[in-house]
Each structure stands twice: as C-alpha cells, then as structure tokens.
Design a protein around this motif. Structure first.
Motif, PDB file in Angstrom:
ATOM      1  N   GLY A  79       1.199  -1.052   0.301  1.00 25.05           N
ATOM      2  CA  GLY A  79      -0.004   0.001   0.269  1.00 25.05           C
ATOM      3  C   GLY A  79       1.163   1.750  -0.364  1.00 25.05           C
ATOM      4  O   GLY A  79       2.142   0.896  -0.213  1.00 25.05           O
ATOM      5  N   ASN A  80       0.540   2.559   0.446  1.00 27.15           N
ATOM      6  CA  ASN A  80       0.644   3.708   0.374  1.00 27.15           C
ATOM      7  C   ASN A  80       1.410   3.571   1.573  1.00 27.15           C
ATOM      8  O   ASN A  80       1.025   4.207   2.477  1.00 27.15           O
ATOM      9  N   LEU A  81       2.921   3.415   1.448  1.00 25.42           N
ATOM     10  CA  LEU A  81       3.390   3.188   3.003  1.00 25.42           C
ATOM     11  C   LEU A  81       3.975   4.858   2.921  1.00 25.42           C
ATOM     12  O   LEU A  81       4.299   5.156   4.273  1.00 25.42           O
ATOM     13  N   GLY A  82       4.251   5.285   1.950  1.00 28.79           N
ATOM     14  CA  GLY A  82       4.395   7.000   2.675  1.00 28.79           C
ATOM     15  C   GLY A  82       3.685   7.561   2.855  1.00 28.79           C
ATOM     16  O   GLY A  82       4.155   8.423   4.087  1.00 28.79           O
ATOM     17  N   LEU A  83       2.843   7.413   3.447  1.00 27.54           N
ATOM     18  CA  LEU A  83       1.664   8.042   4.384  1.00 27.54           C
ATOM     19  C   LEU A  83       2.036   8.354   5.763  1.00 27.54           C
ATOM     20  O   LEU A  83       1.408   8.231   6.697  1.00 27.54           O
ATOM     21  N   LEU A  84       2.947   6.828   6.258  1.00 25.90           N
ATOM     22  CA  LEU A  84       3.808   6.851   7.638  1.00 25.90           C
ATOM     23  C   LEU A  84       4.683   7.630   7.654  1.00 25.90           C
ATOM     24  O   LEU A  84       5.486   7.239   9.152  1.00 25.90           O
ATOM     25  N   ARG A  85       5.561   8.368   6.277  1.00 26.71           N
ATOM     26  CA  ARG A  85       6.426   8.865   6.990  1.00 26.71           C
ATOM     27  C   ARG A  85       6.736  10.321   7.873  1.00 26.71           C
ATOM     28  O   ARG A  85       7.351   9.950   8.514  1.00 26.71           O
ATOM     29  N   PRO A  86       5.418  10.715   7.615  1.00 36.84           N
ATOM     30  CA  PRO A  86       5.331  12.043   8.540  1.00 36.84           C
ATOM     31  C   PRO A  86       4.854  11.790   9.819  1.00 36.84           C
ATOM     32  O   PRO A  86       5.610  12.619  10.861  1.00 36.84           O
ATOM     33  N   LEU A  87       4.648  10.064  10.498  1.00 40.61           N
ATOM     34  CA  LEU A  87       4.729  10.295  11.748  1.00 40.61           C
ATOM     35  C   LEU A  87       6.092   9.438  12.480  1.00 40.61           C
ATOM     36  O   LEU A  87       5.634  10.208  13.554  1.00 40.61           O
ATOM     37  N   LEU A  88       6.655   9.081  11.135  1.00 37.09           N
ATOM     38  CA  LEU A  88       7.909   8.819  11.866  1.00 37.09           C
ATOM     39  C   LEU A  88       8.811  10.084  12.110  1.00 37.09           C
ATOM     40  O   LEU A  88       9.491  10.447  13.192  1.00 37.09           O
ATOM     41  N   LEU A 119      17.416   4.169   7.951  1.00 39.80           N
ATOM     42  CA  LEU A 119      16.818   3.497   6.720  1.00 39.80           C
ATOM     43  C   LEU A 119      15.074   3.230   6.631  1.00 39.80           C
ATOM     44  O   LEU A 119      15.081   2.750   5.553  1.00 39.80           O
ATOM     45  N   LEU A 120      14.775   3.550   7.620  1.00 41.41           N
ATOM     46  CA  LEU A 120      13.326   3.720   6.877  1.00 41.41           C
ATOM     47  C   LEU A 120      12.681   4.508   6.571  1.00 41.41           C
ATOM     48  O   LEU A 120      12.043   3.971   5.139  1.00 41.41           O
ATOM     49  N   LEU A 121      13.343   5.502   7.036  1.00 47.12           N
ATOM     50  CA  LEU A 121      12.897   6.297   6.138  1.00 47.12           C
ATOM     51  C   LEU A 121      13.523   6.522   3.786  1.00 47.12           C
ATOM     52  O   LEU A 121      12.396   6.920   3.395  1.00 47.12           O
ATOM     53  N   GLY A 122      14.905   5.743   4.011  1.00 43.61           N
ATOM     54  CA  GLY A 122      15.023   5.764   2.951  1.00 43.61           C
ATOM     55  C   GLY A 122      13.600   4.417   2.093  1.00 43.61           C
ATOM     56  O   GLY A 122      13.553   4.430   1.216  1.00 43.61           O
ATOM     57  N   VAL A 123      13.668   3.261   2.830  1.00 49.13           N
ATOM     58  CA  VAL A 123      12.950   1.978   2.610  1.00 49.13           C
ATOM     59  C   VAL A 123      11.693   2.819   1.869  1.00 49.13           C
ATOM     60  O   VAL A 123      10.714   2.611   0.929  1.00 49.13           O
ATOM     61  N   LEU A 124      10.574   3.680   2.781  1.00 46.34           N
ATOM     62  CA  LEU A 124       9.660   4.611   2.151  1.00 46.34           C
ATOM     63  C   LEU A 124       9.218   5.412   1.337  1.00 46.34           C
ATOM     64  O   LEU A 124       8.887   5.433   0.428  1.00 46.34           O
ATOM     65  N   ALA A 125      10.382   5.850   1.090  1.00 44.29           N
ATOM     66  CA  ALA A 125      11.483   6.664   0.439  1.00 44.29           C
ATOM     67  C   ALA A 125      11.181   5.869  -2.192  1.00 44.29           C
ATOM     68  O   ALA A 125      10.805   6.390  -2.821  1.00 44.29           O
ATOM     69  N   LEU A 126      11.467   4.333  -1.707  1.00 42.42           N
ATOM     70  CA  LEU A 126      11.740   3.929  -2.483  1.00 42.42           C
ATOM     71  C   LEU A 126      10.343   3.899  -2.732  1.00 42.42           C
ATOM     72  O   LEU A 126       9.563   2.564  -4.000  1.00 42.42           O
ATOM     73  N   SER A 127       8.693   2.671  -2.012  1.00 40.05           N
ATOM     74  CA  SER A 127       8.169   2.294  -1.469  1.00 40.05           C
ATOM     75  C   SER A 127       7.186   3.704  -1.909  1.00 40.05           C
ATOM     76  O   SER A 127       6.325   3.513  -3.029  1.00 40.05           O
TER      77      SER A 127
END
Length: 445
Positions: free
Chosen positions: A171-180, A266-274
């Motif tokens: 799914g749209n995992l980038g929605l979790l980036r602002p929370l992180l 690393l999680l931010l990089g994974v979310l950017a790739l998603s």
C-alpha cells in the motif's frame, strides 16, 4: 456590570485555550486539514466533505480524549474499506480511558491507515489520516519514542513482507513517513536537541504539504504525484535529505539513539523507495495526458513549495528550534551542511530561459515532458518485478506459511454478525459510545 464586561474577552480566550490546542504546530496541522478535505468534495458529497473537515479539525485541536475518539470514529466510518469494528471500537474506547499511551497510539494505526495500507486503496481521507496520525504523536509527548519507532518499523517491514509473499504491491507506505518524522521531533525535544527537532519538523511539514497537494490536485492533474519522488529537484528529495540528517543527528547526539537513529534513516529510505511504486500506480495509463498546466504546476511546486511551506510555518519552526527559517537559496541541516538545490535550480532555470528562450517554440516544454514521461513510467514500473510472483521458500517456511493461511481461512469462515452501514449513523453511534465511556469514567471516579 461594567466590571464584568471588560473581562469577557479574557474569559473567552481562557475557555478557548482550555478546550483546544493553540500551539503553532497544532494550528499548522489544522490549516492543512482544510485543503486535504478538498478531495472529498465531489458532486453529491459536499455533506460528507463537511463532516470530515469538521471532525478532523476537532480531532487535531480538541483537548478531550473523548472528543478525539468520537472524531476518529466518525472519520473512519466514512471509508468503505474501513478497519473492522472488532478492532476499531475497543481501541477507540481504550484511547479515552488511557490517552497518550504508546500501545494505544500504535493500536490506532490500523484504524487510521487500514484502507491505504491493507486494502491498498487510497480513499478521500488518506491525507487527512496522515495529518491525524502526526497530531496524535505531537499531542502525546509522554509516549516512548523508541517503542513508537519499533512499532512503525515492524508495521513497514510486515506490510512489505506480506506484499512479497502475496505477490502484490504494498500500500501507500509513504503515509507513515510524517509520523516517523514527528516521532523524531518529540524525541529531539525530550533530549534538548532543538535544532534537530526543527529539521525533522521541516521535513514533516513539507511531506504533509506535498501529500495534501497531491491529494487535492491529483484527480485533475495526476502528474502532481511526481512531487513525492526522491529525485532532484523535487520536494521529495528535500524531505528525504532533511529526515536522514535529523535521524543521524539524533544518532550522534543522544547515547540511546546510536542504533535507533540509523534504523530511522534506513526506514526513511525504504519509504522513499516505496513511493516509486505508488506514483507508478497513480500515473499508470495517464502518462500521455500531460498538459501545459500540469508541467507548470510541477515546475512551480519544485521551485516554490519548500520555500512557501518553510516560510509560512516559520512561527511553528521558530517555537521548536529557536530560529527563523525561510530557505530561498539553501536549506541547512543544523550540522553545518547545506542543501543548495534550490539555488542551483533557480540559476539553471534563469540561464535556460535567457539562452534557450523556450517561448519561441510553441509547446516545447510540454512536448519535452511528454517525451520524458514514458521513460519515467518505465523506470517507476521496474520495481513491480519484485512483486510479480511469490518467492521460492524452503519446506519449513512453506509449512509455516500454509499453516498460517489455514488459520486465517478458519477465522474468515467463522460466522460474524452483519453490521449495517455505519457511514449514515456514524455520529449517533459514536455519541452513544461517548456516553458509555463518560458513564464508566463517572463510576471509576
């Protein structure tokens, strides 16, 4: 009577501040809610958009946990693929009884992001849900940041693993980036790293603004989804750069964050790739329909969006980091490094306009964008090969996966009560639940 009248404005201000969050960060989040609800304004759905907007404002600004639970329940009930009531109702009741607790905050994530992450359908409330998640983290400074990071990391890795084993896109995992990023803000404030908190807050605001802009203008201009990509000179690269610097700043400045900060980066990089997969899905079949307005909007967003967002939110950033921010030429990371992407793009655009003079060629920019669009779509769609077929596993792992599927099928086969459509009576339902919760609180006290 005369002595009472002059005190009425002060009393009204006191009542307002006692009922609502009035800090600059909360007000900025409330301002972002209004354009995020534009997507729900469609023919015949004005009432739903108004309900979502008002309840989202109440959820962001209200101090009462009961009001927050009712607002979240009303918003979640507007989605067709909402989180199952067997999970959502107990979590909302627990959020009233035990507000701002770390397990409860993590339990609210499925309620907020179930349609976008589990059902893989971006509804009209996806951007609103991301804003609400950021607001929940910001209004819970007592929550344990390390546990929140661990919960978000497990959520991201679990969804990616489920997508790989099930041979379907995540799914749209980038929605979790602002929370992180907001978790980084709260953690940096607790450790006294004001500059690091400001950098993370800049990234969170820019990410939310890009998400809201994409959700609001996406139905008419699908090319706007490109702004989220981590490529120069797009705002997505600025968000990634600021977030990684904030995470590594925590790793270098706080003893307990040496490993955790690297994990966040690393999680931010994974979310950017998603985001590559999400943008490819949103633009699939629409690459040929590129208009001049779309090209101008993408160019203006790349050049002006970071400066406008940081400039308009400078009061909130100043309150967190103690420094006014309006990066017109370069963006500082707080550790001495500067990102002069905007200066490079502005100077390059000026040289290109003076030497090439694109106005002499009718539609030259649009034609160039239409030529580059298929190449970009091919690049973005290349990541789908990871999810075309399930990986070949060993016998022990196959037995484990098959046994898990059998248990899930058994749970699905159980007879469950058929609930009516909650979207029509969502307000009444959650008011009844609010009454029950208040009654329980009254008995406990």
């Amino acid at each position: 009577m005369r002595s009472v009248l002059p005190n009425l404005p002060d009393r009204a201000l006191h009542i307002f501040t006692s009922l609502f969050h009035t800090d600059p960060v909360s007000l900025c989040l409330a301002v972002l809610v209004v354009p995020a609800c534009v997507l729900a304004i469609q023919p015949g759905r004005f009432g739903q958009a108004l309900v979502v907007c008002l309840t989202a404002l109440a959820a962001v600004l209200a101090l009462s946990p009961a009001v927050l639970a009712v607002a979240l329940g009303v918003i979640a009930a507007q989605e067709r693929d909402t989180c199952p009531a067997v999970w959502g109702v107990p979590v909302l009741l627990l959020s009233v009884l035990f507000p701002a607790q770390t397990p409860v905050l993590l339990g609210l994530l499925p309620l907020l992001f179930w349609p976008a992450l589990v059902r893989r359908r971006d509804g009209g409330c996806s951007a609103v849900m991301s804003i609400l998640g950021v607001s929940l983290v910001w209004h819970a400074p007592g929550a344990v940041s390390a546990e929140l990071v661990a919960g978000l990391g497990v959520c991201v890795l679990g969804l990616i693993g489920w997508a790989v084993l099930g041979a379907h896109r995540p799914g749209n995992l980038g929605l979790l980036r602002p929370l992180l990023l907001m978790v980084l803000v709260v953690a940096a404030q607790d450790e006294g790293l004001a500059v690091c908190a400001r950098i993370a807050l800049e990234a969170a605001f820019l990410d939310l603004a890009t998400l809201v802009l994409t959700a609001s203008l996406g139905p008419r201009f699908p090319v706007m989804a490109v702004l989220r990509l981590p490529f120069p000179p797009l705002p997505g690269l600025v968000v990634l750069w600021l977030g990684i610097h904030a995470a590594l700043g925590m790793a270098a400045g706080v003893e307990g964050w040496s490993v955790l900060g690297v994990v966040v980066a690393l999680l931010l990089g994974v979310l950017a790739l998603s985001d590559l997969l999400v943008v490819a899905r949103q633009m699939s079949g629409r690459a040929a329909a590129i208009s001049g307005v779309s090209v101008l909007l993408v160019g203006a967003g790349s050049l002006l969006l970071p400066a406008l967002v940081f400039g308009l939110t400078s009061p909130a950033l100043h309150g967190v980091g103690g420094e006014w921010v309006w990066p017109v030429w370069s963006i500082g990371a707080g550790d001495g490094s500067h990102f002069r992407l905007m200066a490079f793009v502005m100077v390059g655009a000026l040289i290109w306009i003076v030497l090439v003079r694109p106005w002499r060629i009718m539609g030259g920019i649009v034609q160039a964008a239409s030529t580059l669009a298929p190449t970009l779509m091919t690049l973005l769609a290349s990541g789908d090969a990871l999810f075309e077929e399930a990986p070949s596993l060993g016998w022990s792992l196959r037995r484990f996966v098959v046994s898990g599927r059998v248990r899930l099928r058994a749970l699905k086969g159980m007879k469950a009560p058929v609930l009516p459509d909650l979207r029509q009576g969502a307000v009444g339902l959650w008011l009844v639940l609010l009454g029950l919760v208040l009654a329980v609180l009254g008995v406990m006290t």
